[in-house]
Design an enzyme around this catalytic site. Structure first.
Site, PDB file in Angstrom:
ATOM      1  N   HIS A 137       8.912  -9.149   8.954  1.00 26.37           N
ATOM      2  CA  HIS A 137       7.779  -8.217   8.921  1.00 26.37           C
ATOM      3  C   HIS A 137       7.209  -7.874  10.302  1.00 26.37           C
ATOM      4  CE1 HIS A 137       8.112  -8.379   4.684  1.00 26.37           C
ATOM      5  NE2 HIS A 137       7.357  -9.436   4.431  1.00 26.37           N
ATOM      6  N   HIS A 206       2.287  -4.337   1.757  1.00 25.34           N
ATOM      7  CA  HIS A 206       2.597  -5.628   1.149  1.00 25.34           C
ATOM      8  C   HIS A 206       1.532  -6.069   0.140  1.00 25.34           C
ATOM      9  CE1 HIS A 206       4.588  -9.419   0.773  1.00 25.34           C
ATOM     10  NE2 HIS A 206       5.368  -9.211   1.810  1.00 25.34           N
ATOM     11  N   GLU A 341       7.775  -3.640  -2.547  1.00 28.52           N
ATOM     12  CA  GLU A 341       7.677  -3.069  -1.202  1.00 28.52           C
ATOM     13  C   GLU A 341       8.759  -2.008  -1.029  1.00 28.52           C
ATOM     14  OE1 GLU A 341       7.695  -6.762   1.377  1.00 28.52           O
ATOM     15  OE2 GLU A 341       7.645  -7.534  -0.656  1.00 28.52           O
TER      16      GLU A 341
HETATM   17  C1  BGC Z   1       9.597 -11.392   1.753  1.00 26.19           C
HETATM   18  C2  BGC Z   1       9.386 -12.835   1.354  1.00 26.19           C
HETATM   19  C3  BGC Z   1       8.162 -13.330   2.047  1.00 26.19           C
HETATM   20  C4  BGC Z   1       6.992 -12.452   1.664  1.00 26.19           C
HETATM   21  C5  BGC Z   1       5.723 -12.851   2.359  1.00 26.19           C
HETATM   22  C6  BGC Z   1       8.412 -10.612   1.314  1.00 26.19           C
HETATM   23  O1  BGC Z   1       8.571  -9.274   1.677  1.00 26.19           O
HETATM   24  O2  BGC Z   1      10.779 -10.861   1.224  1.00 26.19           O
HETATM   25  O3  BGC Z   1      10.504 -13.626   1.667  1.00 26.19           O
HETATM   26  O4  BGC Z   1       7.892 -14.674   1.714  1.00 26.19           O
HETATM   27  O5  BGC Z   1       7.284 -11.127   1.978  1.00 26.19           O
HETATM   28  O6  BGC Z   1       5.885 -12.881   3.699  1.00 26.19           O
END
Ligand code: BGC
Length: 376
Positions: A137, A206, A341
């Site tokens: 991210h 998110h 997402e």
């Molecule tokens: C990811 C997860 C992660 C979560 C929070 C998601 O987009 O795929 O692996 O734990 O975000 O960070």
């Protein structure tokens, strides 16, 4: 002469219609107020978008959707996203390492980049790692952890951020804009970006949804308009395969309870500790189409997700373990919410056969996702 007169009238009419259209469009009340300060003293604002029964609150810190109130089938309102009551909660939770990213804008690159490294135009770039060996991210200094410049727009708020060349390891000065609007239960998110050097970009939101407003999401019925998904390795990096969902617990082409197969003996489910994968959407990339639907039988709430992106990450809240105390001090338990997402595929910069995430000077990154709420 007559023709010119008629043309003039049409033009005046069009201007009037446009003006009426604009006022008719402005249905949502948009207000802002202070939402506290970051530890360094930077003030954070919160924008409230209210449209009758629906209300969204967006913080300038991380562009976070702090709350989203929607009615159930009896008109009773509930907040359907996880988060915290105040900015201190978000700051305290944020540690830059595999964070929960509640409600935040994710950038410059949603999901993982393997070994925090990729090559672009023959040059190798290294990113700070924040998820084991990988960058997740946007890394420890992502778009979720900055204060965006905000201005009210018709039915919503527009956020803007200029990420400097080399920031978080990515090339190019990137100007990103995220516009949230709320109209009749449709939370529309429009992302744009331009760069002055070839770079990669993959923005998303998110939000963690729980359509019942409490408990877990295992009985939520999910539909994903996707015939394939991208399997992952132990670090949750795509192997590069595009695998058919047919005859696997990843087949959500017909509405299926999230919990129905989550504990199946399936290698991919073991690796993700549940669902934490990218589905390849069947719709034509670049065209806004329905990607997913979630229905909560208990409240009657329905969430439809529309996007023009090629993929969607369905994450079933597998890393929530009750240790985070969210709004009102409520522990966010395992599977307390799910994320949908909309995105380009994870680690695309290292997979030439995935749709490209490159953005060149003179081009404009532009994508739309709508979270559309209703009841049944
Ligand atoms: C990811 C997860 C992660 C979560 C929070 C998601 O987009 O795929 O692996 O734990 O975000 O960070």
């Amino acid at each position: 002469m007559r023709v010119r007169e008629a043309a003039k009238r049409i033009a005046i009419g069009a201007v009037l219609l446009a003006a009426v259209g604009m006022t008719a469009e402005a249905k949502t009340k948009v207000t802002s107020q202070p939402f506290g300060k970051l530890p360094a003293g930077t003030p954070v604002e919160i924008y409230t978008l209210s449209d009758g029964a629906y209300e969204a609150r967006i913080a300038t810190y991380g562009g976070i959707v702090v709350s989203l109130k929607t009615p159930d089938r009896n008109g009773k309102s509930a907040d359907v996203v996880l988060g915290f009551d105040d900015v201190d909660g978000y700051v305290a939770n944020f540690n830059g390492l595999s964070d929960a990213y509640f409600g935040a804008i994710i950038g410059r690159y949603a999901n993982r980049i393997a070994h925090g490294s990729f090559t672009l135009d023959g040059q190798k770039y290294s990113l700070p790692k924040n998820n084991g060996e990988n960058t997740l991210h946007g890394g420890p200094h992502g778009f979720n952890n900055i204060v965006w410049k905000a201005k009210p727009v018709v039915n919503g708020v527009e956020l803007r951020y200029r990420s400097k060349d080399g920031e978080a390891g990515f090339p190019g000065n990137l100007t990103a804009t995220v516009r949230y609007t709320l109209v009749k239960g449709d939370l529309r998110i429009e992302y744009s970006a331009t760069t002055d050097k070839t770079t990669v970009v993959n923005l998303t939101n998110h939000s963690y949804f729980n359509l019942a407003g409490q408990g877990d999401i295992l009985k939520h019925e999910l539909t994903l308009h996707a015939s394939r998904f991208t399997p992952v390795d132990a670090g949750l990096i795509p192997t590069g395969q595009w695998k058919a969902v047919e005859s696997t617990p990843f087949d959500f082409r017909k509405p299926t309870a999230v919990g129905a197969r989550i504990n199946s003996d399936d290698t991919q489910l073991h690796l993700g500790r549940g669902y934490d994968h990218n589905w390849v959407l069947d719709s034509k990339s670049g065209q806004l189409a329905e990607a997913a639907e979630v229905y909560d039988p208990s409240s009657g709430r329905v969430l439809k997700v529309l996007t023009d992106q090629p993929g969607i990450q369905f994450y079933s809240g597998n890393f929530l373990d009750g240790s985070i105390k969210g709004k009102g001090g409520t522990p966010d338990v395992l599977h307390a919410a799910l994320c949908l997402e909309t995105q380009h595929f994870p680690d695309s910069p290292n997979h030439p056969d995935f749709p490209s995430t490159e953005l060149k000077p003179g081009e404009r990154y532009h994508t739309v996702t709508i979270y559309s709420f209703s009841t049944r």
